[in-house]
Design a protein around this motif. Structure first.
Motif, PDB file in Angstrom:
ATOM      1  N   GLU A  48      18.934 -79.669  18.228  1.00 57.30           N
ATOM      2  CA  GLU A  48      18.800 -79.486  16.782  1.00 57.30           C
ATOM      3  C   GLU A  48      18.349 -80.754  16.054  1.00 57.30           C
ATOM      4  N   PRO A  65      18.070 -76.178  23.469  1.00 57.55           N
ATOM      5  CA  PRO A  65      18.437 -76.579  22.099  1.00 57.55           C
ATOM      6  C   PRO A  65      18.576 -78.096  21.932  1.00 57.55           C
ATOM      7  N   GLU A  95      14.125 -77.249  21.506  1.00 61.21           N
ATOM      8  CA  GLU A  95      14.063 -76.254  20.427  1.00 61.21           C
ATOM      9  C   GLU A  95      14.878 -76.740  19.236  1.00 61.21           C
ATOM     10  N   TYR A  96      14.232 -76.773  18.062  1.00 64.54           N
ATOM     11  CA  TYR A  96      14.943 -77.083  16.831  1.00 64.54           C
ATOM     12  C   TYR A  96      14.433 -76.170  15.730  1.00 64.54           C
ATOM     13  N   GLN A  97      15.376 -75.587  15.006  1.00 67.50           N
ATOM     14  CA  GLN A  97      15.075 -74.584  13.973  1.00 67.50           C
ATOM     15  C   GLN A  97      14.168 -73.480  14.523  1.00 67.50           C
ATOM     16  N   LYS A  98      14.499 -73.069  15.746  1.00 71.80           N
ATOM     17  CA  LYS A  98      13.789 -71.987  16.444  1.00 71.80           C
ATOM     18  C   LYS A  98      12.324 -72.315  16.738  1.00 71.80           C
ATOM     19  N   LEU A 125      13.412 -72.678  26.405  1.00 76.28           N
ATOM     20  CA  LEU A 125      13.748 -73.518  25.262  1.00 76.28           C
ATOM     21  C   LEU A 125      15.146 -74.097  25.470  1.00 76.28           C
TER      22      LEU A 125
END
Length: 197
Positions: A175, A173, A130-133, A171
């Motif tokens: 980033e 994280p 998951e990056y930037q939601k 998800l």
């Protein structure tokens, strides 16, 4: 668990093979291969297509089995299917597949190991970075949804599973996963990051 590196695209927006873009004295594809190589997985496969000869001249596949996708123009889904079908043929009982791309400079053994550990200790059909939601790759898929992956068409990725109703996923994280190389602007940004490192 098997690992599948998708690297068949032509990088049309960049104008040159992004697989061979260098970051920290190594091509992006070689970085993906080296990180994958460090993992203790039962099968390692890489799918090439466009610029295959040029790429093979500059990259060491190590212990990755090479597949050539002659239909790469039809989109990423064709590489995903080709790799997944080969994995199922070689290892009919394989439980999970980890999918990587060739243009994420910040994947690392620790990032992937965390994803693997969280997938194997939970009861989810899929685990996305998951990056930037946004859910994305690297991602791991359980065998129960291999048939759904094989139904994806065109230049679409596994994220389509969510659009098609997959709810049993997690998800994890990551980033820096947002950094990938599609355009000259992305390339300039990557060069800036390299000098800051």
């Amino acid at each position: 668990m098997a690992v599948l590196i998708l690297a068949a695209g032509s990088s049309s927006r960049l104008g040159k093979p992004k697989q061979l873009v260098k970051f920290r004295n190594k091509t992006l594809l070689q970085h993906s291969i080296d990180v994958s190589e460090a993992l203790n997985l039962s099968e390692k496969i890489i799918v090439l297509g466009a610029n295959e000869e040029k790429i093979l001249n500059e990259v060491d596949l190590k212990n990755h089995k090479l597949l050539i996708n002659n239909n790469w123009q039809e989109g990423m889904s064709t590489s995903l299917k080709k790799g997944l079908e080969e994995i199922q043929k070689l290892h009919p009982a394989i439980g999970n597949v980890l999918v990587l791309l060739s243009d994420q400079p910040f994947i690392s053994e620790s990032v992937l190991q965390e994803l693997i550990d969280k997938h194997l200790t939970a009861d989810y059909l899929a685990s996305f970075s998951e990056y930037q939601k946004i859910p994305g790759v690297p991602a791991i898929f359980s065998r129960e949804i291999f048939p759904d992956l094989l139904k994806i068409e065109g230049d679409r990725g596994a994220r389509d599973l969510i659009k098609n109703g997959l709810i049993n996923y997690q998800l994890v994280p990551f980033e820096k996963g947002i950094v990938d190389i599609d355009t000259e602007k992305d390339l300039q940004f990557l060069k800036q990051l390299e000098h800051e490192a």
